[in-house]
Design a protein around this motif. Structure first.
Motif, short mmCIF file in Angstrom:
data_model
loop_
_atom_site.label_atom_id
_atom_site.label_comp_id
_atom_site.label_asym_id
_atom_site.label_seq_id
_atom_site.Cartn_x
_atom_site.Cartn_y
_atom_site.Cartn_z
N ALA A 18 23.87 92.25 57.15
CA ALA A 18 22.53 91.81 57.57
C ALA A 18 22.18 92.24 58.99
CB ALA A 18 22.41 90.29 57.43
N ALA A 19 23.12 92.14 59.92
CA ALA A 19 22.83 92.50 61.31
C ALA A 19 22.47 93.98 61.44
CB ALA A 19 24.01 92.15 62.21
N ILE A 20 23.18 94.83 60.72
CA ILE A 20 22.89 96.27 60.78
C ILE A 20 21.57 96.57 60.10
CG2 ILE A 20 23.69 98.58 60.11
CD1 ILE A 20 26.56 97.43 60.25
N ILE A 21 21.29 95.91 58.98
CA ILE A 21 20.01 96.11 58.29
C ILE A 21 18.86 95.68 59.18
CG2 ILE A 21 18.60 95.38 56.32
CD1 ILE A 21 21.25 95.25 54.70
N GLU A 22 19.06 94.60 59.95
CA GLU A 22 18.02 94.18 60.91
C GLU A 22 17.83 95.26 61.97
OE1 GLU A 22 16.83 90.56 63.96
OE2 GLU A 22 18.79 90.53 62.99
N GLU A 23 18.91 95.82 62.50
CA GLU A 23 18.82 96.89 63.50
C GLU A 23 18.05 98.08 62.94
OE1 GLU A 23 22.59 98.09 65.11
OE2 GLU A 23 23.13 96.00 65.61
N LEU A 24 18.26 98.38 61.65
CA LEU A 24 17.54 99.47 61.00
C LEU A 24 16.06 99.15 60.84
CD1 LEU A 24 20.12 100.30 58.18
CD2 LEU A 24 19.58 101.74 60.16
N GLY A 25 15.72 97.85 60.84
CA GLY A 25 14.35 97.42 60.66
C GLY A 25 13.88 97.43 59.22
N VAL A 26 14.82 97.40 58.29
CA VAL A 26 14.47 97.40 56.87
C VAL A 26 14.28 95.97 56.41
CG1 VAL A 26 15.21 98.05 54.55
CG2 VAL A 26 15.76 99.53 56.48
N PRO A 27 13.07 95.60 55.99
CA PRO A 27 12.85 94.23 55.51
C PRO A 27 13.56 94.03 54.17
CG PRO A 27 10.76 95.33 56.00
CD PRO A 27 11.83 96.37 56.02
N VAL A 28 14.50 93.10 54.14
CA VAL A 28 15.24 92.79 52.92
C VAL A 28 15.21 91.28 52.73
CG1 VAL A 28 17.50 92.83 51.77
CG2 VAL A 28 16.74 94.82 53.08
N PHE A 29 14.93 90.89 51.51
CA PHE A 29 14.91 89.48 51.12
C PHE A 29 15.92 89.32 50.02
CE2 PHE A 29 10.97 91.07 52.66
CZ PHE A 29 10.47 90.08 53.48
N ALA A 30 16.78 88.31 50.12
CA ALA A 30 17.86 88.19 49.13
C ALA A 30 18.26 86.75 48.92
CB ALA A 30 19.07 89.01 49.58
N ARG A 31 19.01 86.56 47.87
CA ARG A 31 19.55 85.23 47.56
C ARG A 31 20.68 84.94 48.51
NH1 ARG A 31 18.04 81.95 44.00
NH2 ARG A 31 16.92 83.49 42.81
#
Length: 136
Positions: free
Chosen positions: A123-136
């Motif tokens: 999650a932290a790396i995905i946030e750095e990438l700026g990719v909006p991801v929503f998950a369970r």
């Protein structure tokens, strides 16, 4: 429909007109949900994996077997700019369906984000990438 490596790919579908998406961008999710009587609103168990994540786009639906991301990888060939991958992984919690590598590829292909009925890692790396991801 085509089949390759045990992954079936449906034929093309019509994506939503950009003007319609612009109208959705002008409103909050809560107001849209109220106006649509909660029709097709994601359940409360699916949430942004990082604060402030927002995305509007056309759904690119992906149905996968719980714990297997082979169909997600196959979907990379079908992403068009502005698509949001909507991945049904049946809420499986035994293995992440996507992580930073796939999220980075989503961004490279122009996806606007992903909604995953399953688990996500990195999650932290995905946030750095700026990719909006929503998950369970």
């Amino acid at each position: 429909m085509t089949t390759q490596d045990n992954v079936r790919v449906s034929g093309a579908w019509e994506r939503v007109d950009g003007r319609v998406l612009d109208q959705f961008r002008a409103h909050s999710v809560a107001n849209l949900g109220d106006a649509l009587d909660r029709l097709n609103i994601v359940d409360g168990g699916i949430a942004p994996i990082w604060n402030g994540a927002k995305a509007v786009g056309t759904a690119l639906p992906v149905l996968t077997v719980a714990g297997d991301n082979k169909a997600v990888i196959a979907a990379l060939d079908h992403i068009r700019p502005g698509d949001i991958l909507v991945i049904n992984a049946f809420g499986h919690d035994g293995r992440a369906i996507i992580g930073d590598n796939l999220a980075q590829r989503f961004a490279v292909y122009g996806a606007a984000g992903a909604v995953v009925d399953g688990y996500v890692r990195d999650a932290a790396i995905i946030e750095e990438l700026g990719v909006p991801v929503f998950a369970r």
